[in-house]
Design an enzyme around this catalytic site. Structure first.
Site, PDB file in Angstrom:
ATOM      1  N   TYR A   7      -9.818  -0.719  -5.236  1.00 10.37           N
ATOM      2  CA  TYR A   7      -8.810   0.138  -5.870  1.00 10.37           C
ATOM      3  C   TYR A   7      -9.374   1.538  -6.089  1.00 10.37           C
ATOM      4  O   TYR A   7     -10.398   1.701  -6.759  1.00 10.37           O
ATOM      5  CB  TYR A   7      -8.401  -0.484  -7.216  1.00 10.37           C
ATOM      6  CG  TYR A   7      -7.235   0.213  -7.873  1.00 10.37           C
ATOM      7  CD1 TYR A   7      -5.931  -0.185  -7.610  1.00 10.37           C
ATOM      8  CD2 TYR A   7      -7.436   1.279  -8.747  1.00 10.37           C
ATOM      9  CE1 TYR A   7      -4.852   0.456  -8.205  1.00 10.37           C
ATOM     10  CE2 TYR A   7      -6.361   1.926  -9.348  1.00 10.37           C
ATOM     11  CZ  TYR A   7      -5.074   1.511  -9.070  1.00 10.37           C
ATOM     12  OH  TYR A   7      -3.998   2.139  -9.646  1.00 10.37           O
ATOM     13  N   PHE A  13      -0.741   7.904  -7.565  1.00 11.36           N
ATOM     14  CA  PHE A  13      -1.708   7.958  -6.464  1.00 11.36           C
ATOM     15  C   PHE A  13      -2.504   6.663  -6.510  1.00 11.36           C
ATOM     16  O   PHE A  13      -3.101   6.343  -7.541  1.00 11.36           O
ATOM     17  CB  PHE A  13      -2.670   9.142  -6.653  1.00 11.36           C
ATOM     18  CG  PHE A  13      -3.782   9.200  -5.628  1.00 11.36           C
ATOM     19  CD1 PHE A  13      -3.758  10.136  -4.602  1.00 11.36           C
ATOM     20  CD2 PHE A  13      -4.868   8.318  -5.683  1.00 11.36           C
ATOM     21  CE1 PHE A  13      -4.787  10.200  -3.657  1.00 11.36           C
ATOM     22  CE2 PHE A  13      -5.891   8.374  -4.742  1.00 11.36           C
ATOM     23  CZ  PHE A  13      -5.849   9.314  -3.732  1.00 11.36           C
ATOM     24  N   GLU A  14      -2.502   5.937  -5.397  1.00 13.39           N
ATOM     25  CA  GLU A  14      -3.373   4.762  -5.299  1.00 13.39           C
ATOM     26  C   GLU A  14      -3.807   4.633  -3.844  1.00 13.39           C
ATOM     27  O   GLU A  14      -2.968   4.776  -2.948  1.00 13.39           O
ATOM     28  CB  GLU A  14      -2.611   3.468  -5.646  1.00 13.39           C
ATOM     29  CG  GLU A  14      -2.280   3.285  -7.108  1.00 13.39           C
ATOM     30  CD  GLU A  14      -1.531   1.982  -7.393  1.00 13.39           C
ATOM     31  OE1 GLU A  14      -1.755   1.396  -8.448  1.00 13.39           O
ATOM     32  OE2 GLU A  14      -0.711   1.584  -6.549  1.00 13.39           O
ATOM     33  N   ILE A  15      -5.078   4.391  -3.624  1.00  6.35           N
ATOM     34  CA  ILE A  15      -5.536   3.948  -2.304  1.00  6.35           C
ATOM     35  C   ILE A  15      -6.166   2.594  -2.580  1.00  6.35           C
ATOM     36  O   ILE A  15      -7.187   2.512  -3.287  1.00  6.35           O
ATOM     37  CB  ILE A  15      -6.559   4.916  -1.678  1.00  6.35           C
ATOM     38  CG1 ILE A  15      -5.915   6.288  -1.466  1.00  6.35           C
ATOM     39  CG2 ILE A  15      -7.080   4.353  -0.338  1.00  6.35           C
ATOM     40  CD1 ILE A  15      -6.853   7.363  -0.902  1.00  6.35           C
TER      41      ILE A  15
END
Ligand SMILES: Nc1nc2c(ncn2[C@@H]2O[C@H](COP(=O)(O)OP(=O)(O)OP(=O)(O)O)[C@@H](O)[C@H]2O)c(=O)[nH]1
Ligand SMILES: [Mg+2]
Length: 495
Positions: free
Chosen positions: A324, A381-383
């Site tokens: 995450y 925002f998430e990668i």
């Protein structure tokens, strides 16, 4: 007469002998039947209860299955105690160890007897599970319903569950961008897409997935297709992922919305916002369009990228075994999640094995789990790796939260829901702060403080506006929880 009498006696004696022999024969044959029946029935395993602090109470020798269950319970309890240790602390002496265990025990006991009873009652048992309705064959948790040991094991290690998606290090990851967006937000999503393409994706050409609870218009499809450099797919969210589950009292939900609106809570009166938060918590990763991917980068309308990104962030996440990634941390409005933490604690009390060893509890709680400090990763925002959300532990967690109706009666955000799971179910080295990605979502910035990163990546943000160490952010909590050294001069950003 004597002969007559003796003959009768003889006949009587013979008859009695036959009867005794018959009784003896029947008794012995019924015993034989009984023992052969019991041989056919396997002895029932005596599962030790996976309670937080309870132990096994069996005094007969353990079978292999029992030993497995016992080992699992011991590992769980050990992990729980270790998890709450301060990562920066010197090795625990006996006294501090006792305090750590006590704090954890207090947190569990804080629930009270009623809370514990409620926790042990499966809320899902009273009503249909949305996932079970949507796709009964697609839930790895389904086999666990009747087998406590299988359930405990399968929920046990989220990281182990995810490991296969890291097997192909060095190869191009199965990754995409994902945007949940309305047709009416076309003019806000286009600049977001253009930034991502210009700063990053023009070099890598990862595909985009656009999701909507209503069909996208042809105009929307045309414009975004022109803007992306990779393949593109449009997904329509199924109704059962964007509607009231049958266990939610809609009148009560409407009353609560009204109250929150009157109190001036942001999005407090908005019904669609609640569907959105529930969708992002429990359903975006179940969309068909995402099935073929392991990784996603969430992109929202009206967001900006301030710097070039000159490496493949998906590849980096995969090859460094991260799960995450985020750019901004922040505190949640307490009013929107009044009962979230107590619900999480009930869940943890029921399934303690989901808590990972070396987790990031310190980021979300300053008192080892007793209270939630409201810190979370800002999920616009998430990668991240989709398999985290697909894991049995996360599914069970989402279902548990969902059954309380908290997404509707309060206004639980997907950001705290995601963040609590990521902080507790994973070892803390699986989380990553992208300090090098310049990012804006109104009204906050992540602007790289490192001179080299700032210059080499052609950042065009103002570092005085960097949110990381401002007081409403949770940057300090994150750095401390990870045992990371804060950049020089960070104090000047504190307001
Ligand atoms: N299709 C669809 N998308 C939605 C809906 N509501 C929100 N979204 C999307 O869900 C994401 C989050 O919604 P936002 O309104 O940005 O929520 P937020 O980030 O908490 O609030 P802002 O500060 O206003 O940005 C965005 O990508 C929105 O486009 C909706 O009703 N339908
Ligand atoms: Mg937004």
């Amino acid at each position: 007469m004597a002969i007559f009498v003796s003959k009768r006696l003889l006949r009587f004696g013979l008859l009695a002998g036959v009867c005794v022999a018959l009784v003896l024969f029947l008794t012995s044959s019924s015993q034989t039947d009984q023992s052969s029946l019991s041989d056919l029935i396997p002895s029932m395993p005596k599962w030790s209860s996976p309670s937080l602090f309870g132990g096994s109470q069996s005094d007969s020798p353990l079978t292999a299955e029992e030993k497995d269950a016992e080992k699992l319970r011991e590992e769980t309890e050990k992990a729980l105690l270790e998890n709450h240790a301060d990562p920066n602390a010197v090795p625990l002496d006996e006294q501090t160890m006792d305090q750590g265990a006590k704090a954890l025990k207090d947190a569990a006991e804080n629930l009270g007897e009623a809370g514990k009873a409620e926790a042990l009652k499966d809320p899902a048992a009273d009503s249909k599970k949305p996932e079970a309705i949507a796709n009964p064959n697609n839930d790895p948790a389904r086999d666990m319903e009747t087998d406590p040991a299988a359930k405990s094991k399968a929920l046990g290690s989220t990281w182990e569950f995810m490991a296969p998606s890291y097997a192909k290090k060095g190869q191009r990851p199965k990754a995409c961008f994902v945007s949940l967006v309305r047709n009416s937000e076309l003019s806000e999503i286009l600049p977001s897409i253009k930034d991502v393409e210009r700063r990053f994706n023009s070099k890598y050409h990862y595909p985009w997935v656009f999701l909507n609870d209503e069909p996208f218009t042809d105009h929307f499809k045309l414009k975004v297709t022109e803007a992306v450099s990779g393949e593109i797919e449009f997904g329509l969210v199924p109704k059962e992922h964007w509607s009231y589950p049958n266990f939610v009292d809609q009148e009560k939900a409407a009353e609560e919305r009204k109250k929150m609106e009157e109190e001036g809570v942001i999005y407090g009166g908005m019904e669609s916002y609640r569907h959105m938060c529930r969708f992002q918590s429990g359903f975006f990763w179940r969309q068909k369009a995402l099935d073929k991917f392991d990784w996603y980068w969430r992109v929202e309308p009206s967001t900006k990228l301030y710097c070039d990104i000159n490496y493949d962030v998906f590849q980096w996440m995969q090859d460094n075994e991260k799960v995450y990634g985020f750019t901004i941390t922040i505190h949640e409005y307490e009013r929107t999640i009044r009962t979230l933490w107590s619900t999480v604690k009930k869940f943890l009390n029921k399934y303690p094995s989901v808590i990972s060893k070396d987790n990031l509890m310190k980021f979300i709680s300053g008192d080892r789990g007793k209270t939630y400090n409201l810190c979370h990763f800002w999920s616009n925002f998430e990668i991240a790796n989709l398999n985290f959300w697909r894991s049995p532990a996360y599914r069970e967690y989402f279902n548990y939260l969902d059954q309380t109706g908290g997404f509707f009666y309060e206004r639980w955000g997907d950001a705290p829901v995601h963040s609590i799971a990521a902080s507790l179910f994973l070892p803390r080295d699986k989380l990553h702060y992208f300090s090098d990605i310049g990012y804006h979502h109104i009204p906050y910035d992540n602007c790289p403080l490192d001179d080299t990163v700032f210059t080499e990546n052609k950042c065009d943000c103002d570092r005085n506006n960097d949110f990381t160490f401002q007081s409403y952010s949770c940057g300090v909590e994150y750095y401390d929880a990870q045992g990371m050294k804060k950049p020089q001069g960070w104090e000047k950003y504190r307001q």
